[in-house]
Design a protein around this motif. Structure first.
Motif, short mmCIF file in Angstrom:
data_model
loop_
_atom_site.label_atom_id
_atom_site.label_comp_id
_atom_site.label_asym_id
_atom_site.label_seq_id
_atom_site.Cartn_x
_atom_site.Cartn_y
_atom_site.Cartn_z
N GLN A 264 72.63 87.08 65.24
CA GLN A 264 72.74 85.60 66.17
C GLN A 264 72.01 84.61 67.22
O GLN A 264 71.52 85.93 67.79
CB GLN A 264 74.28 85.88 66.12
N ILE A 265 72.19 84.05 66.39
CA ILE A 265 70.74 83.25 67.62
C ILE A 265 71.80 82.62 68.90
O ILE A 265 70.91 82.13 69.50
CB ILE A 265 70.42 81.96 67.11
N ALA B 51 65.96 80.67 69.63
CA ALA B 51 65.75 82.19 68.58
C ALA B 51 64.68 82.69 67.60
O ALA B 51 64.21 83.85 67.83
CB ALA B 51 66.84 82.59 67.39
N ALA B 52 63.84 81.54 67.63
CA ALA B 52 62.55 81.84 67.21
C ALA B 52 61.33 81.81 68.00
O ALA B 52 60.63 82.95 68.00
CB ALA B 52 62.80 80.80 65.85
N GLN B 53 61.79 81.76 68.78
CA GLN B 53 60.87 82.62 69.97
C GLN B 53 61.16 83.45 70.64
O GLN B 53 60.12 84.31 70.64
CB GLN B 53 60.96 80.83 71.09
N ASN B 54 62.22 83.61 71.20
CA ASN B 54 62.74 85.31 71.42
C ASN B 54 61.96 86.06 69.71
O ASN B 54 61.93 87.28 70.48
CB ASN B 54 64.05 85.41 71.82
N ALA B 55 62.18 86.36 69.21
CA ALA B 55 61.25 86.90 67.75
C ALA B 55 60.45 87.21 67.95
O ALA B 55 59.43 88.07 67.41
CB ALA B 55 62.15 86.28 66.86
N LYS B 56 59.38 86.03 68.50
CA LYS B 56 58.41 86.21 69.01
C LYS B 56 57.88 87.25 70.04
O LYS B 56 57.04 87.57 69.81
CB LYS B 56 57.40 85.30 69.16
N ARG B 57 58.65 86.73 70.85
CA ARG B 57 58.47 87.34 72.27
C ARG B 57 58.91 88.93 71.90
O ARG B 57 58.47 89.99 72.22
CB ARG B 57 59.31 87.55 72.95
N VAL C 103 65.89 90.77 73.47
CA VAL C 103 64.38 91.15 72.60
C VAL C 103 63.63 92.22 72.91
O VAL C 103 62.86 93.08 71.98
CB VAL C 103 63.99 89.70 73.29
N GLU C 104 64.03 93.40 74.44
CA GLU C 104 63.59 94.24 74.72
C GLU C 104 64.14 95.72 73.38
O GLU C 104 63.18 95.84 73.14
CB GLU C 104 64.05 95.16 76.10
N GLY C 105 65.86 95.52 73.17
CA GLY C 105 65.54 96.09 71.88
C GLY C 105 65.17 96.38 70.85
O GLY C 105 64.78 97.36 69.79
N GLY D 131 71.40 90.85 68.11
CA GLY D 131 71.63 89.18 68.82
C GLY D 131 70.11 89.49 68.50
O GLY D 131 69.33 90.34 69.28
N ILE D 132 69.63 88.03 69.32
CA ILE D 132 68.43 87.60 69.19
C ILE D 132 68.24 86.72 70.34
O ILE D 132 67.64 85.34 69.83
CB ILE D 132 67.63 87.24 67.65
N HIS D 133 69.19 86.49 70.90
CA HIS D 133 69.01 85.46 72.71
C HIS D 133 69.16 85.51 73.75
O HIS D 133 69.37 84.91 74.56
CB HIS D 133 70.81 84.52 72.51
#
Length: 361
Positions: free
Chosen positions: A62-63, A163-169, A82-84, A75-77
């Motif tokens: 979820q975004i 969320a797209a930026q977090n997926a990069k991170r 992100v760490e997980g 989630g990815i928000h």
């Protein structure tokens, strides 16, 4: 894009990203994230085991908190999420795998008990789906969602960008925009769930406007060949239908051809009934990039689809749940494990990371 010599075991490139084969692990909701919807150690092992897929598409993530529809979905928000996910992507990459993150907002397929401050789920229009949803306390009837206002739409798009930026991170190789199976973007596209009177409702150009705007912004984050889109033109899951799905989704496929996508991922037919009414050869011709076929494919059917030019890749769901080494089994014509339906959603390692492999992953 295909020839008679091309099959599931042929490499394929999305720009500078090369996949070792065309056997794709479909996005699969498994409800095993930790508190805070954070990926945990058993998720790391699960994805690592399946890294021989040409590409893994993660379970829907979820975004935003509003995008949550089921207990235990990652989630990815948040920073913790992100760490997980960083641990997951590192494990997949260490053994040579590639992985995209599926960006997900469920829209009306949620419940007040899953939403912050007990708010109503949101949707294009205030139309309640038939059926029930699984919550932290068990099955509950769906509720009447709240229709999004026009001035809330930019915030939804911003959540996809974040969320797209977090997926990069988080170390993903790309992202897939989930616009299928009765969730928010699909709810906007299909006319049974979209009765809006603004620029996001009415004809198909308006109904797909949100998907196109989200795609434009997510491609801006990721660049060429790193964004996929998933559609399900006739899937009735989550009480969905459209009055003219062929016309609707041909138009969507044509519009998505304007973007430098990695692929278009189509769930063909209705996964609830098994019926296939649409002409997917026609739909495929409407899109000028790579086409990923999904739903009911096995080794033979997928190889035939690729050889005939209908598909460039095939995605497998239940077969990857039960067979972490699915490409090896396909290549060597080995017997396949039988999926245990009882352990698909929630629980521990049983039915998740304990399926036997022919070779140690």
């Amino acid at each position: 894009m295909s020839s008679t010599k091309t099959n599931l075991f042929s490499p394929i490139k999305f720009g500078d990203l090369e996949l070792s084969n065309r056997i794709i692990m479909a996005p699969l909701t498994r409800n095993r994230a930790a508190e805070g919807n954070v990926p945990q150690d058993m998720n790391v092992e699960y994805y690592r085991q399946r890294a021989s897929a040409g590409l893994i598409i993660s379970e829907g993530s979820q975004i935003s908190p509003q995008g949550l529809g089921y207990p235990g979905t990652p989630g990815i928000h948040s920073d913790a999420q992100v760490e997980g996910w960083l641990k997951v992507t590192a494990a997949v990459h260490k053994v040579g795998g590639k992985i995209f993150c599926q960006l997900w907002h469920v829209g009306r397929i949620s419940h007040t008990s899953l939403q912050i401050n007990g708010e109503l789920p949101v949707a294009p229009s205030a139309l309640k789906p038939n059926g029930q949803i699984f919550t932290y306390t068990g099955l509950e009837d769906f509720e009447m969602p709240r229709a999004l206002t026009t001035d809330e739409i930019p915030g939804i798009i911003a959540d996809y960008v974040n969320a797209a930026q977090n997926a990069k991170r988080a170390g993903f190789d790309g992202v897939e925009i989930h616009s299928a199976n009765g969730y928010l973007l699909d709810q906007f596209i299909r006319d049974s769930t979209n009765q809006r009177q603004d620029q996001y409702g009415g004809d198909i150009t308006n109904r797909m406007r949100l998907l196109i705007e989200v795609t434009k912004q997510v491609v801006a984050v990721w660049g060429k060949d790193r964004v996929g889109v998933r559609l399900s033109p006739e899937n009735s899951f989550n009480d969905m239908k459209d009055s003219n799905p062929q016309q609707t989704f041909n138009a969507v496929a044509k519009a998505l051809s304007d973007f430098p996508l990695a692929y278009l991922h189509i769930l063909e037919g209705d996964m609830m009934t098994g019926e296939r009414q649409l002409d997917y050869v026609e739909l495929r011709k409407c899109f000028n990039g790579y086409y990923m076929a999904n739903n009911g494919y096995d080794l033979e059917l997928a190889n035939t689809a690729i050889a005939e030019g209908h598909a460039d890749m095939a995605a497998f769901g239940k077969l990857f749940i039960a067979n972490p080494d699915l490409p090896y089994r396909f290549a060597n014509k080995l017997p396949l494990n039988t999926p245990d339906n009882a352990t698909f959603y929630g629980g521990d390692e049983k039915g998740y990371t304990d399926y036997a492999a022919w070779i140690k992953a």
